[in-house]
Motif scaffolding. Structure first.
Motif, PDB file in Angstrom:
ATOM      1  N   ALA A 353       3.381  -0.320  60.524  1.00 17.08           N
ATOM      2  CA  ALA A 353       3.953  -0.264  61.691  1.00 17.08           C
ATOM      3  C   ALA A 353       5.359   0.351  61.676  1.00 17.08           C
ATOM      4  O   ALA A 353       6.278   0.376  60.957  1.00 17.08           O
ATOM      5  N   ALA A 354       5.594   1.419  62.703  1.00 14.59           N
ATOM      6  CA  ALA A 354       6.753   2.033  62.683  1.00 14.59           C
ATOM      7  C   ALA A 354       7.925   1.224  63.284  1.00 14.59           C
ATOM      8  O   ALA A 354       9.113   1.845  63.151  1.00 14.59           O
ATOM      9  N   ALA A 355       7.610   0.184  63.959  1.00 14.87           N
ATOM     10  CA  ALA A 355       8.634  -0.588  64.631  1.00 14.87           C
ATOM     11  C   ALA A 355       8.134  -1.877  65.077  1.00 14.87           C
ATOM     12  O   ALA A 355       6.831  -2.024  64.921  1.00 14.87           O
ATOM     13  N   ASP A 356       8.753  -2.869  65.301  1.00 20.43           N
ATOM     14  CA  ASP A 356       8.558  -4.232  65.861  1.00 20.43           C
ATOM     15  C   ASP A 356       7.860  -3.919  66.912  1.00 20.43           C
ATOM     16  O   ASP A 356       8.043  -3.351  68.171  1.00 20.43           O
ATOM     17  N   GLY A 357       6.639  -4.744  67.215  1.00 21.75           N
ATOM     18  CA  GLY A 357       5.864  -4.634  68.712  1.00 21.75           C
ATOM     19  C   GLY A 357       4.798  -5.538  68.444  1.00 21.75           C
ATOM     20  O   GLY A 357       4.578  -6.636  67.824  1.00 21.75           O
ATOM     21  N   VAL A 358       3.868  -5.369  69.798  1.00 18.17           N
ATOM     22  CA  VAL A 358       2.550  -6.078  69.914  1.00 18.17           C
ATOM     23  C   VAL A 358       1.370  -5.256  69.853  1.00 18.17           C
ATOM     24  O   VAL A 358       1.597  -4.146  70.643  1.00 18.17           O
ATOM     25  N   VAL A 359       0.375  -5.597  69.243  1.00 23.39           N
ATOM     26  CA  VAL A 359      -0.876  -4.819  68.961  1.00 23.39           C
ATOM     27  C   VAL A 359      -1.616  -4.882  70.595  1.00 23.39           C
ATOM     28  O   VAL A 359      -1.762  -6.024  70.837  1.00 23.39           O
ATOM     29  N   THR A 360      -1.792  -3.863  71.138  1.00 15.92           N
ATOM     30  CA  THR A 360      -2.531  -3.823  72.570  1.00 15.92           C
ATOM     31  C   THR A 360      -4.008  -3.201  72.242  1.00 15.92           C
ATOM     32  O   THR A 360      -4.776  -3.461  73.216  1.00 15.92           O
ATOM     33  N   PHE A 361      -4.503  -2.675  71.295  1.00 19.26           N
ATOM     34  CA  PHE A 361      -5.822  -2.240  70.880  1.00 19.26           C
ATOM     35  C   PHE A 361      -5.861  -2.162  69.619  1.00 19.26           C
ATOM     36  O   PHE A 361      -5.215  -1.447  68.860  1.00 19.26           O
ATOM     37  N   ALA A 362      -7.119  -2.431  68.946  1.00 20.14           N
ATOM     38  CA  ALA A 362      -7.522  -2.299  67.638  1.00 20.14           C
ATOM     39  C   ALA A 362      -9.053  -2.251  67.597  1.00 20.14           C
ATOM     40  O   ALA A 362      -9.720  -3.423  67.471  1.00 20.14           O
ATOM     41  N   VAL A 392      -5.172  -5.572  61.579  1.00 17.29           N
ATOM     42  CA  VAL A 392      -4.609  -6.535  62.789  1.00 17.29           C
ATOM     43  C   VAL A 392      -5.346  -6.690  63.830  1.00 17.29           C
ATOM     44  O   VAL A 392      -6.615  -6.065  63.935  1.00 17.29           O
ATOM     45  N   ARG A 393      -5.206  -7.751  64.801  1.00 25.19           N
ATOM     46  CA  ARG A 393      -5.931  -7.848  65.871  1.00 25.19           C
ATOM     47  C   ARG A 393      -5.290  -7.544  67.117  1.00 25.19           C
ATOM     48  O   ARG A 393      -3.963  -7.482  67.293  1.00 25.19           O
ATOM     49  N   GLN A 394      -5.900  -7.492  68.407  1.00 25.39           N
ATOM     50  CA  GLN A 394      -5.155  -7.029  69.652  1.00 25.39           C
ATOM     51  C   GLN A 394      -4.392  -8.503  69.819  1.00 25.39           C
ATOM     52  O   GLN A 394      -4.916  -9.670  69.648  1.00 25.39           O
ATOM     53  N   GLY A 395      -3.160  -8.377  70.341  1.00 28.39           N
ATOM     54  CA  GLY A 395      -2.259  -9.510  70.960  1.00 28.39           C
ATOM     55  C   GLY A 395      -1.564  -9.934  69.708  1.00 28.39           C
ATOM     56  O   GLY A 395      -0.515 -10.817  69.857  1.00 28.39           O
ATOM     57  N   GLU A 396      -1.753  -9.454  68.502  1.00 34.79           N
ATOM     58  CA  GLU A 396      -0.881  -9.975  67.342  1.00 34.79           C
ATOM     59  C   GLU A 396       0.567  -9.326  67.393  1.00 34.79           C
ATOM     60  O   GLU A 396       0.543  -7.892  67.682  1.00 34.79           O
ATOM     61  N   SER A 397       1.358  -9.930  67.056  1.00 32.19           N
ATOM     62  CA  SER A 397       2.716  -9.607  66.931  1.00 32.19           C
ATOM     63  C   SER A 397       3.053  -8.765  65.291  1.00 32.19           C
ATOM     64  O   SER A 397       2.747  -9.477  64.435  1.00 32.19           O
ATOM     65  N   VAL A 398       3.461  -7.718  65.387  1.00 33.52           N
ATOM     66  CA  VAL A 398       3.797  -6.986  64.107  1.00 33.52           C
ATOM     67  C   VAL A 398       5.329  -6.744  64.069  1.00 33.52           C
ATOM     68  O   VAL A 398       5.935  -6.408  64.983  1.00 33.52           O
ATOM     69  N   PHE A 399       5.804  -6.387  62.779  1.00 31.65           N
ATOM     70  CA  PHE A 399       7.393  -6.147  62.344  1.00 31.65           C
ATOM     71  C   PHE A 399       7.205  -4.822  61.920  1.00 31.65           C
ATOM     72  O   PHE A 399       6.199  -4.247  61.048  1.00 31.65           O
ATOM     73  N   LYS A 400       8.396  -4.125  61.721  1.00 34.54           N
ATOM     74  CA  LYS A 400       8.465  -2.838  60.995  1.00 34.54           C
ATOM     75  C   LYS A 400       8.140  -3.110  59.683  1.00 34.54           C
ATOM     76  O   LYS A 400       8.655  -3.891  58.923  1.00 34.54           O
ATOM     77  N   GLY A 401       7.176  -2.003  59.043  1.00 35.18           N
ATOM     78  CA  GLY A 401       7.034  -2.208  57.738  1.00 35.18           C
ATOM     79  C   GLY A 401       5.551  -2.866  57.232  1.00 35.18           C
ATOM     80  O   GLY A 401       5.103  -2.635  56.474  1.00 35.18           O
ATOM     81  N   ASP A 402       5.097  -3.792  58.453  1.00 32.91           N
ATOM     82  CA  ASP A 402       3.952  -4.455  58.105  1.00 32.91           C
ATOM     83  C   ASP A 402       2.698  -3.492  58.056  1.00 32.91           C
ATOM     84  O   ASP A 402       2.675  -2.419  58.705  1.00 32.91           O
ATOM     85  N   LYS A 403       1.878  -3.707  56.983  1.00 32.90           N
ATOM     86  CA  LYS A 403       0.736  -3.105  56.780  1.00 32.90           C
ATOM     87  C   LYS A 403      -0.150  -3.356  57.717  1.00 32.90           C
ATOM     88  O   LYS A 403      -0.660  -4.399  58.236  1.00 32.90           O
ATOM     89  N   ILE A 404      -0.716  -2.253  58.662  1.00 30.90           N
ATOM     90  CA  ILE A 404      -1.680  -2.419  59.573  1.00 30.90           C
ATOM     91  C   ILE A 404      -3.014  -1.854  59.425  1.00 30.90           C
ATOM     92  O   ILE A 404      -3.769  -2.170  60.139  1.00 30.90           O
ATOM     93  N   GLY A 405      -3.268  -1.094  58.283  1.00 27.82           N
ATOM     94  CA  GLY A 405      -4.615  -0.494  58.204  1.00 27.82           C
ATOM     95  C   GLY A 405      -4.552   0.326  57.071  1.00 27.82           C
ATOM     96  O   GLY A 405      -3.547   0.727  56.080  1.00 27.82           O
ATOM     97  N   GLY A 406      -5.650   1.145  56.824  1.00 27.38           N
ATOM     98  CA  GLY A 406      -5.485   2.076  55.671  1.00 27.38           C
ATOM     99  C   GLY A 406      -6.383   3.251  56.342  1.00 27.38           C
ATOM    100  O   GLY A 406      -6.908   3.510  57.053  1.00 27.38           O
ATOM    101  N   MET A 407      -5.419   4.528  55.550  1.00 26.40           N
ATOM    102  CA  MET A 407      -5.823   5.886  55.963  1.00 26.40           C
ATOM    103  C   MET A 407      -7.435   6.416  55.748  1.00 26.40           C
ATOM    104  O   MET A 407      -8.063   6.079  54.807  1.00 26.40           O
ATOM    105  N   GLY A 408      -7.934   7.044  56.668  1.00 27.33           N
ATOM    106  CA  GLY A 408      -9.529   7.284  56.539  1.00 27.33           C
ATOM    107  C   GLY A 408      -9.450   8.527  57.320  1.00 27.33           C
ATOM    108  O   GLY A 408      -8.803   9.549  57.638  1.00 27.33           O
TER     109      GLY A 408
END
Length: 442
Positions: A353-362, A392-408
């Motif tokens: 994640a590039a910054a703190d925020g909330v996942v709105t779609f995954a 991650v899942r929709q509605g989940e809070s994430v912080f800057k630097g948290d891993k959210i996925g893998g490149m594909g």
């Protein structure tokens, strides 16, 4: 007309016949001079077209390879420059930290010297007050001595007039002489004490002069330290504020929002407070307060940097493959607008994640493949497309630097890479503006 042309061409081209024999019959095809000429011209045109097309394809291939080599060279130069800027930024940060430590040490020394100066000032006032008292006593004793001498002379005259001799009433005269002797001793003692006070006053004045010189030296050192710290704060804040304001983000509002929600231990940096405003309220103190507020602003900006997307979303090795703006469609469908940047790397490279925020779609979205959308402060939204995995899942809070996925390479993709977007109010902006600004500051 055709026969006339054939007769003219027969001089150079003779009529040709092609025989075809089967078991039962024999047939032939006749090629007139005009037909031979048209056929030869057609074959020549086809050969020329084939040569020109092959040359165009070769030129295009060479040009593509040259563009790729140039892009690699530019990428290497950019990475080298980025490394240099990072090293320079670290050096500036280290210098600022060292200067700040020196500033606090100098500030402590100035406080100690100012306390000593205050104590010496109190001693000087006490000595001056004592000196004035002694001067008044000395003046009073001198006046009393003069009065006693005048009284003695008057008594001597009265005795001379009454008896005609100074030896009578000897007891009275002896008493007066004893009084004069006592007064003389007192005057000598007062004179000696006055001399000691004068010497102490001269010593105190020399000490005050030396302290004034030390104070001037400390002022010059403090001015140098202040200048370096102010320059470091300016270099730290200005590029990021400029980048944010250029994209329509009010840096002041961003800092105010962080300040209102700040709950860290100790609170923000507070101005210096002094108990003696008449002595310590000077430009040095005001400048120190201004610098502390600016350092507090730097800390708040660092906190704010966690709230908006300013960092690189790829954690690992990668290379830039496509920038923001109009480009040639990789699937050969003309020129199209590219709403983000592409970064290619090994399959499964961690995406953060590039910054703190909330996942709105995954999930899966046409064109993007596996896609993650994160909503951030100040109307920012980031998108991470073509992922191979989603963590991650929709509605989940994430912080800057948290891993959210893998490149594909899911969705509309020609190879393994990350499609990264930054949107403000739903409108895409160039992510490189924020990545470069943050790399020059933090």
């Amino acid at each position: 007309m055709q026969s006339w042309v054939n007769r003219k061409l027969s001089t150079y081209l003779t009529e040709q016949r092609v025989y075809i024999r089967t078991e039962d019959t024999t047939r032939y095809f006749r090629f007139s001079p005009l037909a031979q000429l048209l056929g030869g011209v057609s074959i020549a045109i086809f050969i020329c077209w084939t040569i020109i097309s092959s040359a165009a394809v070769m030129i295009n291939m060479v040009s593509s390879k040259s563009d790729a080599v140039q892009a690699d060279v530019m990428q290497a130069a950019y990475e080298t420059r980025l490394t240099e800027l990072t090293a320079e930024r670290d050096q500036r940060a280290l210098e600022a930290q060292t200067a700040q430590e020196r500033f606090y040490i100098s500030l402590e020394q100035v406080s100690i010297q100012q306390s000593e100066l205050l104590a010496l000032e109190e001693q000087r006032r006490e000595l001056a007050t004592g000196l004035k008292i002694m001067q008044r006593k000395l003046q009073k004793s001198i006046n009393e001595r003069d009065t006693a001498i005048a009284g003695t002379e008057e008594l001597r005259q009265q005795l001379q007039e009454a008896t005609g001799s100074l030896t009578t009433r000897q007891d009275a005269v002896s008493a007066v002489e004893n009084t004069l002797t006592f007064v003389s001793r007192e005057l000598q003692d007062l004179a000696a004490e006055h001399g000691a006070l004068s010497e102490a006053h001269d010593t105190l004045r020399a000490d005050v002069t030396e302290l004034a010189y030390d104070q001037e030296l400390m002022t010059q050192q403090g001015d140098f330290i202040f200048s370096r710290l102010e320059e470091a704060a300016e270099v730290t804040l200005r590029p990021l504020e400029t980048a944010l304001n250029r994209e329509g983000i009010n840096a002041e509002q961003l800092i105010d929002s962080v300040r209102q929600g700040y709950t860290g231990t100790g609170g923000p940096v507070m101005p210096l407070m002094f108990s003696r405003d008449d002595i310590f309220e000077d430009p040095f103190a005001r400048r120190a307060n201004t610098l502390l507020l600016e350092l507090d602003r730097v800390n708040l900006m660092k906190i704010a940097a966690q709230k908006v997307p300013l960092s690189n979303p790829v954690r690992g090795s990668y290379r830039w493959t496509s920038g923001f703006g109009y480009r040639r469609d990789p699937f050969g469908r003309g020129t199209r607008f590219h709403s983000g940047v592409d970064m290619a790397g090994p399959l499964g490279t961690p995406i953060v994640a590039a910054a703190d925020g909330v996942v709105t779609f995954a999930g899966w979205q046409s064109g993007y493949g596996r896609l993650i959308k994160i909503k951030h402060a100040q109307g920012f939204e980031t998108r991470y497309g073509h992922l191979t995995t989603i963590n991650v899942r929709q509605g989940e809070s994430v912080f800057k630097g948290d891993k959210i996925g893998g490149m594909g390479s899911t969705g509309r993709s020609t190879g393994v890479h990350l499609h990264y977007e930054i949107r403000i109010g739903g409108k895409p902006v160039n992510p490189m503006t924020y990545i470069k600004a943050a790399s020059n500051v933090f």
